[in-house]
Write a protein that holds these residues in place. Structure first.
Motif, mmCIF file in Angstrom:
data_model
loop_
_atom_site.group_PDB
_atom_site.id
_atom_site.type_symbol
_atom_site.label_atom_id
_atom_site.label_comp_id
_atom_site.label_asym_id
_atom_site.label_seq_id
_atom_site.Cartn_x
_atom_site.Cartn_y
_atom_site.Cartn_z
ATOM 1 N N GLU A 1 0.805 -1.213 0.000
ATOM 2 C CA GLU A 1 0.000 0.000 0.000
ATOM 3 C C GLU A 1 0.842 1.268 0.000
ATOM 4 O OE1 GLU A 1 -3.056 -0.147 2.995
ATOM 5 O OE2 GLU A 1 -3.572 -2.193 2.468
ATOM 6 N N LEU A 2 1.899 1.254 0.795
ATOM 7 C CA LEU A 2 2.718 2.462 0.868
ATOM 8 C C LEU A 2 3.300 2.876 -0.481
ATOM 9 C CD1 LEU A 2 4.809 2.889 4.117
ATOM 10 C CD2 LEU A 2 2.844 4.150 3.269
ATOM 11 N N PRO A 3 3.871 1.955 -1.236
ATOM 12 C CA PRO A 3 4.410 2.369 -2.538
ATOM 13 C C PRO A 3 3.365 3.046 -3.408
ATOM 14 C CG PRO A 3 5.176 0.172 -1.984
ATOM 15 C CD PRO A 3 4.177 0.549 -0.927
ATOM 16 N N VAL A 4 2.159 2.492 -3.406
ATOM 17 C CA VAL A 4 1.095 3.090 -4.204
ATOM 18 C C VAL A 4 0.805 4.501 -3.693
ATOM 19 C CG1 VAL A 4 -1.345 2.935 -4.829
ATOM 20 C CG2 VAL A 4 0.065 0.867 -4.762
ATOM 21 N N LEU A 5 0.726 4.613 -2.402
ATOM 22 C CA LEU A 5 0.465 5.917 -1.802
ATOM 23 C C LEU A 5 1.525 6.941 -2.196
ATOM 24 C CD1 LEU A 5 -0.792 7.834 0.418
ATOM 25 C CD2 LEU A 5 0.957 6.881 1.923
ATOM 26 N N PHE A 6 2.754 6.544 -2.038
ATOM 27 C CA PHE A 6 3.853 7.468 -2.300
ATOM 28 C C PHE A 6 3.880 7.902 -3.750
ATOM 29 C CE2 PHE A 6 6.436 5.680 1.482
ATOM 30 C CZ PHE A 6 5.747 6.520 2.339
ATOM 31 N N ARG A 7 3.668 6.970 -4.640
ATOM 32 C CA ARG A 7 3.605 7.307 -6.056
ATOM 33 C C ARG A 7 2.554 8.373 -6.290
ATOM 34 N NH1 ARG A 7 6.424 3.147 -8.496
ATOM 35 N NH2 ARG A 7 6.423 3.669 -10.697
ATOM 36 N N ASN A 8 1.378 8.163 -5.681
ATOM 37 C CA ASN A 8 0.284 9.110 -5.887
ATOM 38 C C ASN A 8 0.595 10.470 -5.302
ATOM 39 O OD1 ASN A 8 -1.549 7.661 -7.437
ATOM 40 N ND2 ASN A 8 -2.296 6.539 -5.663
ATOM 41 N N LEU A 9 1.155 10.473 -4.125
ATOM 42 C CA LEU A 9 1.520 11.754 -3.520
ATOM 43 C C LEU A 9 2.430 12.523 -4.470
ATOM 44 C CD1 LEU A 9 2.341 10.979 0.239
ATOM 45 C CD2 LEU A 9 0.318 12.096 -0.700
ATOM 46 N N TYR A 10 3.417 11.844 -4.954
ATOM 47 C CA TYR A 10 4.420 12.479 -5.807
ATOM 48 C C TYR A 10 3.802 12.967 -7.112
ATOM 49 C CZ TYR A 10 8.656 13.032 -8.593
ATOM 50 O OH TYR A 10 9.650 13.522 -9.388
ATOM 51 N N LEU A 11 3.086 12.077 -7.762
ATOM 52 C CA LEU A 11 2.556 12.403 -9.076
ATOM 53 C C LEU A 11 1.446 13.447 -8.998
ATOM 54 C CD1 LEU A 11 2.489 8.808 -10.557
ATOM 55 C CD2 LEU A 11 4.038 10.649 -11.196
ATOM 56 N N LEU A 12 0.721 13.449 -7.902
ATOM 57 C CA LEU A 12 -0.375 14.408 -7.767
ATOM 58 C C LEU A 12 0.089 15.710 -7.130
ATOM 59 C CD1 LEU A 12 -3.211 12.003 -6.578
ATOM 60 C CD2 LEU A 12 -2.989 13.101 -8.815
ATOM 61 N N GLY A 13 1.317 15.706 -6.691
ATOM 62 C CA GLY A 13 1.827 16.930 -6.096
ATOM 63 C C GLY A 13 1.185 17.298 -4.771
ATOM 64 N N ILE A 14 0.867 16.284 -3.968
ATOM 65 C CA ILE A 14 0.349 16.564 -2.626
ATOM 66 C C ILE A 14 1.533 16.541 -1.675
ATOM 67 C CG2 ILE A 14 -1.106 15.677 -0.770
ATOM 68 C CD1 ILE A 14 -2.872 14.412 -2.937
ATOM 69 N N ASP A 15 1.688 17.581 -0.889
ATOM 70 C CA ASP A 15 2.849 17.578 -0.001
ATOM 71 C C ASP A 15 2.482 17.088 1.397
ATOM 72 O OD1 ASP A 15 1.443 19.657 0.968
ATOM 73 O OD2 ASP A 15 2.827 21.218 0.304
ATOM 74 N N LEU A 16 3.494 16.859 2.182
ATOM 75 C CA LEU A 16 3.262 16.236 3.477
ATOM 76 C C LEU A 16 2.456 17.105 4.449
ATOM 77 C CD1 LEU A 16 6.611 14.307 3.863
ATOM 78 C CD2 LEU A 16 4.333 13.355 3.593
ATOM 79 N N PRO A 17 2.682 18.416 4.491
ATOM 80 C CA PRO A 17 1.831 19.225 5.381
ATOM 81 C C PRO A 17 0.343 19.055 5.083
ATOM 82 C CG PRO A 17 3.728 20.493 4.663
ATOM 83 C CD PRO A 17 3.772 19.205 3.892
ATOM 84 N N GLU A 18 0.001 19.022 3.808
ATOM 85 C CA GLU A 18 -1.408 18.832 3.459
ATOM 86 C C GLU A 18 -1.914 17.488 3.969
ATOM 87 O OE1 GLU A 18 -2.271 19.204 -0.711
ATOM 88 O OE2 GLU A 18 -4.297 18.400 -0.472
ATOM 89 N N LEU A 19 -1.050 16.486 3.806
ATOM 90 C CA LEU A 19 -1.425 15.152 4.264
ATOM 91 C C LEU A 19 -1.682 15.154 5.762
ATOM 92 C CD1 LEU A 19 -1.605 12.257 2.982
ATOM 93 C CD2 LEU A 19 0.609 11.832 4.040
ATOM 94 N N GLU A 20 -0.808 15.854 6.450
ATOM 95 C CA GLU A 20 -0.927 15.902 7.913
ATOM 96 C C GLU A 20 -2.251 16.536 8.347
ATOM 97 O OE1 GLU A 20 2.624 17.437 9.609
ATOM 98 O OE2 GLU A 20 1.886 17.348 11.660
ATOM 99 N N THR A 21 -2.587 17.605 7.685
ATOM 100 C CA THR A 21 -3.853 18.268 8.007
ATOM 101 C C THR A 21 -5.031 17.309 7.837
ATOM 102 O OG1 THR A 21 -2.893 20.283 7.107
ATOM 103 C CG2 THR A 21 -5.276 20.276 7.492
ATOM 104 N N ARG A 22 -5.034 16.633 6.702
ATOM 105 C CA ARG A 22 -6.130 15.701 6.437
ATOM 106 C C ARG A 22 -6.144 14.567 7.463
ATOM 107 N NH1 ARG A 22 -8.659 16.150 1.553
ATOM 108 N NH2 ARG A 22 -7.666 17.467 -0.021
ATOM 109 N N TYR A 23 -4.983 14.114 7.820
ATOM 110 C CA TYR A 23 -4.879 12.992 8.768
ATOM 111 C C TYR A 23 -5.514 13.355 10.097
ATOM 112 C CZ TYR A 23 -2.788 9.348 11.703
ATOM 113 O OH TYR A 23 -2.589 8.315 12.574
ATOM 114 N N LYS A 24 -5.143 14.524 10.600
ATOM 115 C CA LYS A 24 -5.668 14.924 11.912
ATOM 116 C C LYS A 24 -7.186 15.057 11.884
ATOM 117 C CE LYS A 24 -1.436 16.934 13.671
ATOM 118 N NZ LYS A 24 -0.526 18.087 13.600
ATOM 119 N N ALA A 25 -7.692 15.618 10.788
ATOM 120 C CA ALA A 25 -9.141 15.753 10.664
ATOM 121 C C ALA A 25 -9.804 14.375 10.683
ATOM 122 C CB ALA A 25 -9.477 16.485 9.368
#
Lengths: 125, 125, 125, 125
Positions: free
Chosen positions: B92-116
């Motif tokens: 799962e992680l590799p798929v996730l990471f690929r998507n983050l990279y290709l979609l240009g989602i950065d880690l701060p954004e991810l963090e915000t969503r995670y906490k919510a």
DNA sequence: GTGGTCTAGACCACC
DNA sequence: GTGGTCTAGACCACA
């Protein structure tokens, strides 16, 4: 190419093709590999690649010119990102977050893994 | 219970059962609901739950006492985390990471969503 | 095919399949009969054969190639012998020995019966 | 007492009781342990022992005297041997021989194991 | 009451 | 064509 179990091969190939386009390896407007070529390269049945190309054609990511082959659509990168972002946020993220929480993986650990992955995958390959 | 398409119901139930154990709602060492009970509760065929229990038995997450029922194994949480962690990190992680990279989602954004997500999911339920 | 009562049919079929592989009738690495074929041949429900194939897959005795069918694993004979030997020595032999002792059957008599059995079973079949 | 999987507990207990009688530990004509005693000793549900005693009563291996308890029948040893011999030769031996052959265990090896087993099991216990 | 097995039949995704 | 899943319903052995 090795495929994950539990996910249709033709969809995994669709991912692969999308990424080639997104990364500019198969430039927009250019001809992409023929069904037979790609099938040989990935060592799958041509029918399976055919299904991938069908699938991507329906989404207007690639288009067929009869007698010549398939081409990456001009706006393919935007389309790909659009589809992917939607699916990613609605279905993949919740699963991810649930796992992070239940497995006790924290964000710093995730960040470390992320950087390692990016370096390794997108630098030299 | 509502089930996602594209993933076998008996596996989704396995996830559900695993989480009940992991979250301590079905205490380790205790009897878990009988096949018929759970089937009625989730509104599926008893055979489907049977298949789930079979699946989890093979992984030694639950065990059967003949004539009595199924019990959560003492080390079930470790087992569950182990299996899940392995699959998560390897596929799962590799798929996730690929998507983050290709979609240009950065880690701060991810963090915000995670906490919510965590707040919303695990606070009141 | 006729089945013994008291033992699940799908397990008896697993025995049957294992023996075909062990005796070289279904060569290692080759495709074995499809679920439907074998079900028709043995006159059982396809679900039952499916369950057998599932069971043998978990033990890595056979493996599935998607869309094509099941194949006998390269090391299937070793695997089969291993599982069988273990179960035989740990659970069947003690029962046998107890019976020999309590019934007063001596080894020479056993030997005579054994030779007769082998001749009859594995010579012409 | 530990029980084998895949064989009904009450039948395994019947084997156990039969052996006690056959070996003279529970002498013919004497009272055998009560349902509750035996259940406590073997750590099973009294219903299960009850079922064993029912089973052996029907075969006239033991008999009930109301208000007193169960007794080993006078001809119990012969009866036991009779039933056992029949089942042994017709159903157990063929399975045994098949396994010996397919697993490549020869008779000398069997003999060695047999002697070790007898020494260990019936000498001191 | 518990699980376990089997059948019949349907429907689907995939290669 | 291949496997895979699910339902409905039945029947059985066991504790």
């Amino acid at each position: 190419m090795e495929f994950r179990d539990r996910e249709a091969i033709y969809l995994q190939i669709a991912q692969y093709v999308s990424e080639q386009i997104l990364l500019g390896r198969w430039p927009v407007g250019d001809k992409i590999p023929s069904v037979r070529e790609l099938a040989a390269e990935l060592e799958v049945n041509p029918n399976t690649v055919m299904r991938t190309y069908d699938f991507l054609s329906q989404k207007d990511i690639i288009a067929n010119k009869r007698g010549i082959g398939y081409f990456a659509a001009d706006d393919a990168p935007d389309k790909i990102k659009g589809y992917r972002r939607e699916q990613f946020i609605e279905t993949e993220l919740p699963v991810l977050f649930r796992n992070l929480y239940l497995l006790g993986i924290d964000l710093p650990e995730l960040e470390t893994r992320y950087k390692a992955f990016i370096t390794q995958t997108f630098t030299n390959a």
